[in-house]
Every structure is written in structure tokens, then in C-alpha cells.
Scaffold this active site. Structure first.
Site, PDB file in Angstrom:
ATOM      1  N   ASN A   4      -3.364   1.609   8.702  1.00  0.00           N
ATOM      2  CA  ASN A   4      -4.080   0.527   8.023  1.00  0.00           C
ATOM      3  C   ASN A   4      -5.435   0.290   8.704  1.00  0.00           C
ATOM      4  OD1 ASN A   4      -4.884  -2.348   7.549  1.00  0.00           O
ATOM      5  ND2 ASN A   4      -3.016  -2.361   6.342  1.00  0.00           N
ATOM      6  N   HIS A  42      -4.613   1.265   3.346  1.00  0.00           N
ATOM      7  CA  HIS A  42      -3.321   0.890   3.913  1.00  0.00           C
ATOM      8  C   HIS A  42      -2.779   2.145   4.596  1.00  0.00           C
ATOM      9  CE1 HIS A  42      -2.173  -2.895   1.321  1.00  0.00           C
ATOM     10  NE2 HIS A  42      -3.226  -3.090   2.079  1.00  0.00           N
ATOM     11  N   GLU A  82      -0.369   4.360   3.706  1.00  0.00           N
ATOM     12  CA  GLU A  82      -0.215   5.543   2.838  1.00  0.00           C
ATOM     13  C   GLU A  82      -1.539   6.066   2.317  1.00  0.00           C
ATOM     14  OE1 GLU A  82       1.528   2.862   2.652  1.00  0.00           O
ATOM     15  OE2 GLU A  82       3.454   3.154   1.685  1.00  0.00           O
ATOM     16  N   CYS A 141       3.628  -1.547  -0.949  1.00  0.00           N
ATOM     17  CA  CYS A 141       2.947  -2.497  -1.835  1.00  0.00           C
ATOM     18  C   CYS A 141       2.610  -1.799  -3.147  1.00  0.00           C
ATOM     19  CB  CYS A 141       1.676  -3.016  -1.175  1.00  0.00           C
ATOM     20  SG  CYS A 141       0.275  -1.886  -1.298  1.00  0.00           S
ATOM     21  N   CYS A 194      -0.008   1.163  -2.837  1.00  0.00           N
ATOM     22  CA  CYS A 194       0.525   2.383  -2.210  1.00  0.00           C
ATOM     23  C   CYS A 194       1.634   2.997  -3.064  1.00  0.00           C
ATOM     24  CB  CYS A 194       1.007   2.078  -0.797  1.00  0.00           C
ATOM     25  SG  CYS A 194      -0.372   1.642   0.304  1.00  0.00           S
ATOM     26  N   ASP A 233      -3.854  -8.919   3.807  1.00  0.00           N
ATOM     27  CA  ASP A 233      -3.500  -7.517   3.569  1.00  0.00           C
ATOM     28  C   ASP A 233      -2.555  -7.359   2.386  1.00  0.00           C
ATOM     29  OD1 ASP A 233      -4.105  -4.914   4.860  1.00  0.00           O
ATOM     30  OD2 ASP A 233      -1.934  -4.721   4.810  1.00  0.00           O
TER      31      ASP A 233
END
Lengths: 166, 166
Positions: free
Chosen positions: B53, B64, B66, B95, B98, B158
Site C-alpha cells: 500500500n 493498495h 494488490e 476491497c 482490488c 484507505d
């Protein structure tokens, strides 16, 4: 000024990004994040960030139009995103990554330039309460159709397709 | 070697990224994209890209774990992604952004370090046929719990939350 006229005004910024992408030899998709488009006047809207697909220019698999616009806007508090509209020259609806970014930040409204060349996540966005507006802009259609015809392999890569029947 | 042991081996790379993120003062989430983890041996798996991240370090709202790992891996053909596993120290499930990136590229398997601190898009991923495996790694839990306790406002940013009841 009607909402559609405000949206068209905002779309001009996204188209400018897409045209710049085409000039660079990239995937011609642009996007822009605007604050307060729902207030119905260009004077009250504010451009927070604009960007374009960077697959070819930067070798990036994650900088699509929207994610590039979000990057350009930088870190914002959650309550700002919730008053924003994401304007994009295409894809209607956005791909799952860009739709996911819109959902993550709670952006309530997406305006799309054309909806002929890709089936994305419209149903998911609508199911989660995002308003999706299609402007049907000829310039957006033309930019994409030309690119897809000339570079089918790079377009398939951008949408995660092999180009073969699986 | 069992699948779980291979996954744990791969997770070590993601944890290394998360620890580096913590050392930099960032959100301590790491991820890594591995090819062929399903073959059951570390000798046959290949790390394609790892990242962490970058909200705080680069002011990035889109990098992020990923997406940073996908960026590190660079442009790949669609049929490579389809033999990959995304390993992440958290969030279980990823999330919406991602998860969307995973769906866009057709990555069929996600391994998650812990699942206590955030409810993401597990149902969406499973509904679209993605295998989601939770390792329950203590180090992953500890990294996130410490960060969330010490920086609640940055964690809320975030995940697109205001931190207030809406």
C-alpha cells in the site's frame, strides 16, 4: 444550465485526456473527477483530477482512465468523494477494477461517453446505488472504435481478455 | 508439500512488503502475484510482482497491496493471470477496487493473511468463481491491528470511510 449540459462540459476534460492518450499511441480512454456537478452549473463544479489510460505509455495494468484520475486527484477525505462525479469517455459501464474504485470511495455518480464497445459493471454499480449516465458522445465512440480496430490485441489485454474463445 | 504450506511460503513475500510498509510509516498491507501456486511446490511457483500500500508514501489512493503487486508485475497476457494466485496480508476479502482488479484480469485464486479487520468483497469474488483462502497468519493480524489502533483516520481514508456514522 441543464444537468446534461454540465455533464457535457465536464466530459470535454475527459475527452482531452483521451485524445492526448491517442496522440501518445495509448489506449484512448480519459476520465476526470469533478466535485459538485450535481449543482447544475460549471461555475460550481471543480475539477479534482484528470487522467488517461497508461497501459502503453507507462506499462501500467492498473492505470485505467478512472484510476488515473483518482491518482491525479491524490488523497481526499471520504466526504469529498461522496460529492463527486466520475466522468469517463468510456467504458460503459466501467470495468470491474474501476467500478470497484468508484464503490470503494463511495462516488455516487458516473457519466460515460459511450456504451458500445464493452460491457462492464453497470449492474453492479446500479445495484450499489451509483447513478450511471450515458451521454452518447460521438467523439468518444470514434476514439475507441479506431483504437479497437487498429490494436485489437492491446485492447484485449486492457480488458483482461485473451482474444481467444476460452 | 501441502497447498497450505505453499501458500504460507508465498505469504512470506507479501508479509515482507507489509513490514517494509510499516517501517516506512505506511499502511502495512503487502501483496504478491505468484504464478502456478496450484502446482503444490515452491519450486514450480514464480513471483511475478510484489508491492505494498502506497497511500502514505506516495500519496496514492489507488496503490493498495494488490494493485501495487499488479503494477510491479507489469503488463502480462491474459492467460498468465489465469494461472496466478494473488497473496495478500490482508484485507479479507479484498476491497472493491482490488477485488475488481482480480476479476478484471481473471485471477482465479486469492490467499489472505487475516480476516478480522475489514469486510470486503468476499461474496462478490466467490460468486464470480474466485477461490478465497484464509491463512489466519498472526503476523498479518498484528501488523494491521497496530496500524488501525495508532492511525484510525488514515485507515478510514484507505477504505473510503469518513470515520463518522453516516
Amino acid at each position: 444550465m441543464s444537468q446534461s449540459e454540465v455533464d457535457t462540459y465536464c466530459m470535454a476534460t475527459a475527452i482531452q485526456e483521451a485524445v492526448q492518450g491517442a496522440d501518445e499511441g495509448g489506449v484512448p480512454i480519459g476520465a476526470a473527477l469533478f466535485l459538485n456537478t450535481h449543482l447544475g452549473s460549471p461555475d460550481q463544479t471543480k475539477l479534482l483530477g484528470a487522467g488517461r489510460n497508461q497501459r502503453i505509455q507507462k506499462g501500467s495494468p492498473t492505470l485505467h482512465g478512472e484510476t488515473a484520475a483518482l491518482e491525479a486527484a491524490g488523497r481526499l477525505p471520504a466526504n469529498v468523494y461522496r460529492k463527486c462525479t466520475m466522468v469517463r469517455t468510456k467504458i460503459s459501464p466501467p470495468c470491474s477494477m474501476c467500478s470497484g474504485a468508484i464503490l470503494l470511495y463511495g462516488i455516487p455518480r458516473v457519466v460515460i461517453g459511450e456504451n458500445k464497445n464493452f460491457v462492464g459493471e453497470e449492474e453492479l454499480l446500479r445495484a450499489r446505488g451509483v447513478e450511471v449516465v450515458v451521454l452518447g458522445d460521438k467523439k468518444c465512440e470514434e476514439l475507441m472504435s479506431t483504437f479497437i480496430n487498429e490494436h485489437p490485441e492491446e485492447w484485449n489485454e486492457d480488458i483482461g481478455e485473451t482474444g481467444e474463445k476460452l
